[in-house]
Design an enzyme around this catalytic site. Structure first.
Site, PDB file in Angstrom:
ATOM      1  N   GLU A  29       0.776  -1.203   0.051  1.00 40.34           N
ATOM      2  CA  GLU A  29      -0.071   0.163  -0.094  1.00 40.34           C
ATOM      3  C   GLU A  29       1.048   1.211   0.121  1.00 40.34           C
ATOM      4  O   GLU A  29       1.864   1.444   0.699  1.00 40.34           O
ATOM      5  CB  GLU A  29      -0.681   0.030   1.208  1.00 40.34           C
ATOM      6  CG  GLU A  29      -1.935   1.188   1.091  1.00 40.34           C
ATOM      7  CD  GLU A  29      -2.914   1.327   2.337  1.00 40.34           C
ATOM      8  OE1 GLU A  29      -2.765   0.613   2.991  1.00 40.34           O
ATOM      9  OE2 GLU A  29      -3.682   2.000   2.273  1.00 40.34           O
ATOM     10  N   GLY A  49       3.280   2.423  11.011  1.00 38.96           N
ATOM     11  CA  GLY A  49       3.366   1.615  12.178  1.00 38.96           C
ATOM     12  C   GLY A  49       2.861   0.174  11.623  1.00 38.96           C
ATOM     13  O   GLY A  49       3.606  -0.902  12.269  1.00 38.96           O
ATOM     14  N   ALA A  50       1.995  -0.241  10.770  1.00 34.85           N
ATOM     15  CA  ALA A  50       1.785  -1.382  10.420  1.00 34.85           C
ATOM     16  C   ALA A  50       1.038  -1.486   9.027  1.00 34.85           C
ATOM     17  O   ALA A  50       0.583  -0.532   8.593  1.00 34.85           O
ATOM     18  CB  ALA A  50       0.953  -2.035  11.503  1.00 34.85           C
ATOM     19  N   MET A  51       0.635  -2.673   8.787  1.00 39.38           N
ATOM     20  CA  MET A  51      -0.030  -2.879   7.562  1.00 39.38           C
ATOM     21  C   MET A  51      -0.923  -4.136   7.449  1.00 39.38           C
ATOM     22  O   MET A  51      -0.648  -5.282   7.780  1.00 39.38           O
ATOM     23  CB  MET A  51       1.008  -3.076   6.173  1.00 39.38           C
ATOM     24  CG  MET A  51       0.304  -3.245   5.021  1.00 39.38           C
ATOM     25  SD  MET A  51      -0.650  -1.702   4.342  1.00 39.38           S
ATOM     26  CE  MET A  51      -2.007  -2.608   3.467  1.00 39.38           C
ATOM     27  N   GLU A  52      -2.057  -3.799   7.086  1.00 39.14           N
ATOM     28  CA  GLU A  52      -3.386  -4.845   7.315  1.00 39.14           C
ATOM     29  C   GLU A  52      -3.487  -5.866   6.135  1.00 39.14           C
ATOM     30  O   GLU A  52      -4.680  -6.405   5.952  1.00 39.14           O
ATOM     31  CB  GLU A  52      -4.656  -4.195   7.397  1.00 39.14           C
ATOM     32  CG  GLU A  52      -5.194  -3.317   6.045  1.00 39.14           C
ATOM     33  CD  GLU A  52      -4.602  -2.141   5.584  1.00 39.14           C
ATOM     34  OE1 GLU A  52      -3.662  -1.445   6.586  1.00 39.14           O
ATOM     35  OE2 GLU A  52      -5.388  -1.170   5.104  1.00 39.14           O
ATOM     36  N   HIS A  81      -6.428  -1.824  15.382  1.00 37.64           N
ATOM     37  CA  HIS A  81      -6.643  -1.080  14.148  1.00 37.64           C
ATOM     38  C   HIS A  81      -6.447  -1.923  12.905  1.00 37.64           C
ATOM     39  O   HIS A  81      -7.293  -2.088  11.810  1.00 37.64           O
ATOM     40  CB  HIS A  81      -5.671  -0.027  13.894  1.00 37.64           C
ATOM     41  CG  HIS A  81      -5.806   1.029  12.689  1.00 37.64           C
ATOM     42  ND1 HIS A  81      -6.552   2.091  12.884  1.00 37.64           N
ATOM     43  CD2 HIS A  81      -5.335   0.837  11.586  1.00 37.64           C
ATOM     44  CE1 HIS A  81      -6.412   2.736  11.604  1.00 37.64           C
ATOM     45  NE2 HIS A  81      -5.595   1.904  10.782  1.00 37.64           N
ATOM     46  N   GLU A  82      -5.364  -2.666  12.832  1.00 39.43           N
ATOM     47  CA  GLU A  82      -5.069  -3.618  11.676  1.00 39.43           C
ATOM     48  C   GLU A  82      -5.950  -4.974  11.593  1.00 39.43           C
ATOM     49  O   GLU A  82      -6.459  -4.994  10.600  1.00 39.43           O
ATOM     50  CB  GLU A  82      -3.577  -4.145  11.535  1.00 39.43           C
ATOM     51  CG  GLU A  82      -2.453  -3.003  11.798  1.00 39.43           C
ATOM     52  CD  GLU A  82      -2.579  -1.905  10.754  1.00 39.43           C
ATOM     53  OE1 GLU A  82      -3.234  -1.985   9.791  1.00 39.43           O
ATOM     54  OE2 GLU A  82      -2.217  -0.876  11.036  1.00 39.43           O
ATOM     55  N   HIS A 126      -9.511  -3.517  10.420  1.00 44.00           N
ATOM     56  CA  HIS A 126      -9.345  -3.351   8.665  1.00 44.00           C
ATOM     57  C   HIS A 126      -9.895  -4.551   7.922  1.00 44.00           C
ATOM     58  O   HIS A 126     -10.137  -4.349   6.804  1.00 44.00           O
ATOM     59  CB  HIS A 126      -7.871  -3.074   8.326  1.00 44.00           C
ATOM     60  CG  HIS A 126      -7.519  -1.548   8.094  1.00 44.00           C
ATOM     61  ND1 HIS A 126      -8.298  -0.590   7.735  1.00 44.00           N
ATOM     62  CD2 HIS A 126      -6.532  -0.988   8.522  1.00 44.00           C
ATOM     63  CE1 HIS A 126      -7.678   0.387   7.539  1.00 44.00           C
ATOM     64  NE2 HIS A 126      -6.577   0.504   8.341  1.00 44.00           N
ATOM     65  N   GLU A 156      -9.740   4.446   6.316  1.00 45.63           N
ATOM     66  CA  GLU A 156      -8.891   4.971   7.619  1.00 45.63           C
ATOM     67  C   GLU A 156      -9.693   5.572   8.431  1.00 45.63           C
ATOM     68  O   GLU A 156      -9.472   5.361   9.675  1.00 45.63           O
ATOM     69  CB  GLU A 156      -7.846   5.639   6.962  1.00 45.63           C
ATOM     70  CG  GLU A 156      -6.611   4.690   5.926  1.00 45.63           C
ATOM     71  CD  GLU A 156      -6.196   3.657   6.817  1.00 45.63           C
ATOM     72  OE1 GLU A 156      -6.219   3.482   7.943  1.00 45.63           O
ATOM     73  OE2 GLU A 156      -5.334   2.757   6.185  1.00 45.63           O
TER      74      GLU A 156
END
Ligand code: B3K
Ligand code: ZN
Length: 874
Positions: free
Chosen positions: A124, A264-267, A300-301, A304, A323
């Protein structure tokens, strides 16, 4: 990604066109090698509608090896900058593309790259085009299968999305694993990981009784630092079932922690990739704040998976669809499992500080942007945090029940598809019957609205009238602004602090006023005395508020408002007013003074035993210099610093011996890792700051003792921050000890880098340069760069804005390097340099000179180009 006309071409939201071709399946074969990875992509493609358009695939930073159609070599293609065009194609065909990529050389950390010894991906927004030529846009939903081959010794774990369907050994010490993802997905959710890890395994049984395997992959030796992340994941899964009725949909959920990561991170579907900062924690290495961040980002992830993956975005202009909504969901999660007021306070701090600053700067954009050059530049506080506020306003207008009905309709209609923000608003509107016509302007209008309120009371009729006007100042991207639908929550109190019912002519009125016009008057009656007004309860809309509060009214609200947020907000307003008045008098060369009303209001807070420690800590935390700066049209940074320090000292003196008693009383027997204990630590550490503000060097022993005796990172770091912030004699020793102890662990050493970066002294740049030479520092690692250089630029205003321009020059020098190494991180780090609106003319000129120097770079990345170009137009 150089500054060619191709790279800087702007894209417009209204230019959206459905794709000319669709891709139903893609089978990837990835033969991993450090410098050369061979990717074979076999896609089933079909024409979308009747046309003769060529197929234009996106692609970057790859070497094309072969192209075949239906198994036969194909020559009717052209390589273009940023892509591959194929012409004269049948209506349906199998496309095979072979490419070579070089993961080891990928320092941009987009696409497939090496993080330490492991391979990982970040796709992404537009990273998949660095893995193969593809229709790299979120409205192309395909079923993926991925076969990964690699050296078995170095890379025993080979991971991708979905379910593992085959694996086996190959000759030459290599092995393979094959994955199949049953859910069609856009390319940005593709992920691949290869490496040697420790694995924390657990499972979760969903509400409908399905068992899901949970696996967290961490660098070898870090297993005991993954427990909290696992607990957080299970908590999030349960919460989403209970509050939103949403269940996980695959049989396995994997999280991999890596050290080199831009965000931070990726879903990614079924295979989240995380910055290790948001996974690894134990009491010796992580602060309470770190723990909170892990819980939030893991949730959060996970969230998603429905809001982002099951329903994705039609195009990147719709980013806030996933988001804003997912931030709203993670904020609600944090509030349900922790303290609602404390979470609300911190979210509002982000909006009023950095998000309002973004609105006032050159990057101002609506939560659904209209024009984008580099998509990575739009993962912003506006899209995320203001986007969440917009969802929250809908929640306020609809109420929980109707909001959840809207969510159900949204999933009914759009599950398995790529949707728009408009689709979401339609679902909310239709499920609830609430008219969101004017409300939609929040999606198209940028900038921070200003609400001006004045009131009058007519004793004869018992009428109380509230005159509300709204105005949104022009922003660089939009000159004309329209009135918005602003939900304005209010409360009225009598002199004893009782809430008065809102009514008119015998009818009860709702406490959320619908402000729709530029000017509107709201009338209440049945009152026997002038009420005390509390405005914007719970920050019911992301606006600036102008109401002539007296100090007495604010002190009253701090003591009596029934909503804790409103009490905190009144305290903030009281402080802001005092800082503005005093900064002005410092500017005139006059003295600083704080009113007895202010001081006694805070003395009462300190002494109030009914207050939760976590909330009391928030009430007593002074706004940061960066936030205070936003209060001024032209800010005198040195004066703000001086006044803030003086306020802290005056409050500490006013607190008297009560301060010391409470500070001592909060000392814990031993460390406990829970919300109650963390709240006591938070309050105790705020009080430590006050003691040092009052006692100066005399408090050196106190701070040193806390550092030396601490059995957890929260208390240790709090002591170090105070030692650093007040330049206490113990600073040098404590920092050196910390560095020696944690030199091997980048994540923990980041705390040391932040202390160095925020040293409030003229020699800070020399210390920063020293730290850059530390073996653990690397300009290639975004965490290190943010901790040292980012903390200086964003968290050390007095030094960054040094009158001689040395701070600006230093940042620009680093950006010259980062522009080549990692444009995305460079672009995030430039923020303090482009938000110069509130600076004096002298500093503005120095900033502009640095921006012009950067603008002239021969290989300026599109990321930086977009921001600098706008900033120079301010
Ligand atoms: N969706 C990712 C962010 C991707 C950023 C790309 N530059 C993480 C998140 O918001 O959950
Ligand atoms: Zn997100």
């Amino acid at each position: 990604m150089t500054h060619t006309s191709e790279a800087v071409a702007a894209k417009y939201r209204l230019d959206y066109q459905a794709p000319h071709y669709l891709i139903d399946t893609i089978d990837l074969d990835v033969q991993l090698g450090e410098e050369k990875t061979r990717v074979t992509a076999i896609s089933r493609v079909r024409r979308n509608g009747e046309h003769n358009e060529p197929l234009r695939l996106d692609g970057d930073e790859m070497e094309l090896i072969t192209v075949a159609i239906d198994g036969r070599p194909f020559g009717d293609y052209r390589l273009l900058p940023g892509g591959l065009e194929l012409a004269n194609l049948p209506a349906e065909f199998v496309l095979t593309i072979e490419t070579d990529i070089d993961p080891a050389a990928n320092t941009a950390l987009e696409g497939l790259y090496k993080s330490g010894d492991a391979f990982c991906t970040q796709c992404e927004a537009e990273g998949f085009r660095r893995i193969t030529y593809y229709l790299d846009r979120p409205d192309i939903l395909a079923r993926y299968s991925t076969r990964i081959t690699a050296d078995k010794g170095k890379y025993p774990y080979l991971l991708s999305n979905g379910n593992k369907v085959a694996s086996g050994d190959l000759e030459g010490g290599r092995h393979f694993v094959q994955w199949q993802d049953p859910f069609p997905k856009p390319s940005y959710l593709f992920a691949l990981v290869a490496g040697d890890f420790d694995v924390l395994r657990d499972h979760y049984v969903t509400r409908s009784g399905r068992e899901v395997a949970l696996e967290i992959f961490v660098d070898k030796g870090n297993l005991e630092r993954a427990d909290f992340a696992m607990e957080s994941l299970k908590k999030a899964m349960k919460w989403d079932e209970e509050r939103f009725g949403l269940e996980y949909d695959l049989d396995i959920y994997m999280i991999v922690a890596v050290d080199f990561f831009n965000m931070g991170a990726m879903e990614n579907k079924g295979l989240n990739i995380f910055n290790s900062k948001f996974v690894l924690a134990n009491p010796a290495t992580a602060t309470d704040l770190d723990y909170h961040g892990i819980e939030r980002v893991i949730a959060h992830e996970y969230f998603h998976n429905w809001t982002g993956n099951r329903v994705t975005c039609r195009d990147w202009f719709q980013l806030s669809l996933k988001e804003g909504l997912t931030v709203f969901r993670d904020q609600e999660f944090s509030s349900d499992v922790g303290s609602r007021p404390v979470n609300r306070i911190n979210n509002v701090r982000t909006i009023r500080g950095p998000q309002f600053a973004e609105d006032a700067g050159p990057m101002a954009h609506p939560i659904r942007p209209d024009v984008v050059i580099e998509m990575n530049n739009f993962y912003t506080l506006t899209v995320y945090e203001k986007g969440s506020e917009v969802i929250r306003m809908m929640h306020t207008l609809l109420g929980e029940e109707k909001f959840q009905a809207g969510m159900r309709l949204y999933f009914e209609r759009h599950d398995g598809t790529a949707a728009t923000c408009e689709d979401f608003v339609c679902a909310m509107e239709e499920a609830s019957g609430v008219d969101l016509g004017r409300f939609r302007r929040w999606y198209s209008q940028s900038g921070t609205p200003e609400l001006t309120v004045c009131d009058e009371f007519d004793a004869a009729s018992g009428e109380y009238r509230l005159h509300v006007s709204q105005h949104t100042p022009a922003t660089l991207d939009q000159a004309e602004k329209l009135p918005l639908h602003i939900p304005l929550a209010i409360e009225l109190y009598d002199q004893d602090g009782n809430v008065l019912p809102l009514q008119r002519a015998g009818q009860p009125l709702h406490s959320v006023l619908n402000v729709l016009e530029s000017e509107q008057t709201f009338v209440f009656d049945g009152l026997t005395q002038r009420p005390v007004l509390s405005l914007l309860s719970d920050f019911s809309a992301p606006v600036r508020l102008d109401y002539p509060y007296t100090e007495e009214t604010l002190a009253f609200l701090i003591a009596h408002a029934r909503n804790e947020f409103a009490r905190w907000d009144a305290a903030q307003t009281l402080i802001n007013q005092a800082v503005m008045t005093n900064a002005a008098s410092v500017g005139r060369g006059e003295g600083i003074a704080f009113s007895p009303t202010l001081l006694s209001a805070f003395v009462a807070v300190l002494g109030d035993e009914t207050l939760e420690p976590a909330f009391k800590a928030e009430l007593l935390t002074l706004p940061g210099e960066g936030t205070l700066l936003e209060l001024f049209d032209t800010a005198d940074i040195d004066a703000i610093h001086t006044v803030r320090r003086a306020l802290q000292q005056s409050l500490a003196v006013a607190f008297g011996s009560r301060l010391d008693e409470l500070h001592e009383a909060l000392k814990a027997e031993r460390y406990e890792n829970n919300h109650v204990a963390a709240a006591r630590r938070a309050l105790r550490n705020v009080l430590l700051g006050y003691r040092v503000a009052r006692d100066g060097d005399k408090a050196d022993d106190l701070v040193a003792a806390q550092a030396d005796q601490s059995d957890n990172m929260t208390d240790l770091l709090a002591a170090l921050q105070v030692a650093n912030g007040f330049l206490l004699p113990c600073r040098t020793r404590l920092l050196a000890q910390f560095e020696a102890k944690w030199a091997h662990d980048g994540l923990v050493l980041d705390n040391w880098l932040r202390l160095v970066g925020t040293k409030p002294a003229d020699d800070v740049l020399a210390e920063i340069r020293g730290a850059m030479a530390h073996p653990t520092f690397s300009i290639r690692n975004p965490n290190r760069v943010r901790a040292l250089i980012g903390s200086f630029a964003a968290g050390n205003p007095v030094q960054f804005h040094a009158k001689d321009g040395s701070g600006y020059r230093f940042l620009a020098d680093q950006l010259v390097v980062l522009n080549e190494v990692n444009p995305q991180t460079a672009s995030r780090m430039i923020t303090p340099l482009i938000q110069f609106k509130r600076l004096d003319e002298g500093r503005k000129a120095l900033v502009r000179a640095e921006l012009e120097r950067l603008a002239a770079l021969p290989n300026l990345a599109a990321d930086l180009f977009e921001k600098i170009d706008k900033a120079l137009k301010m």
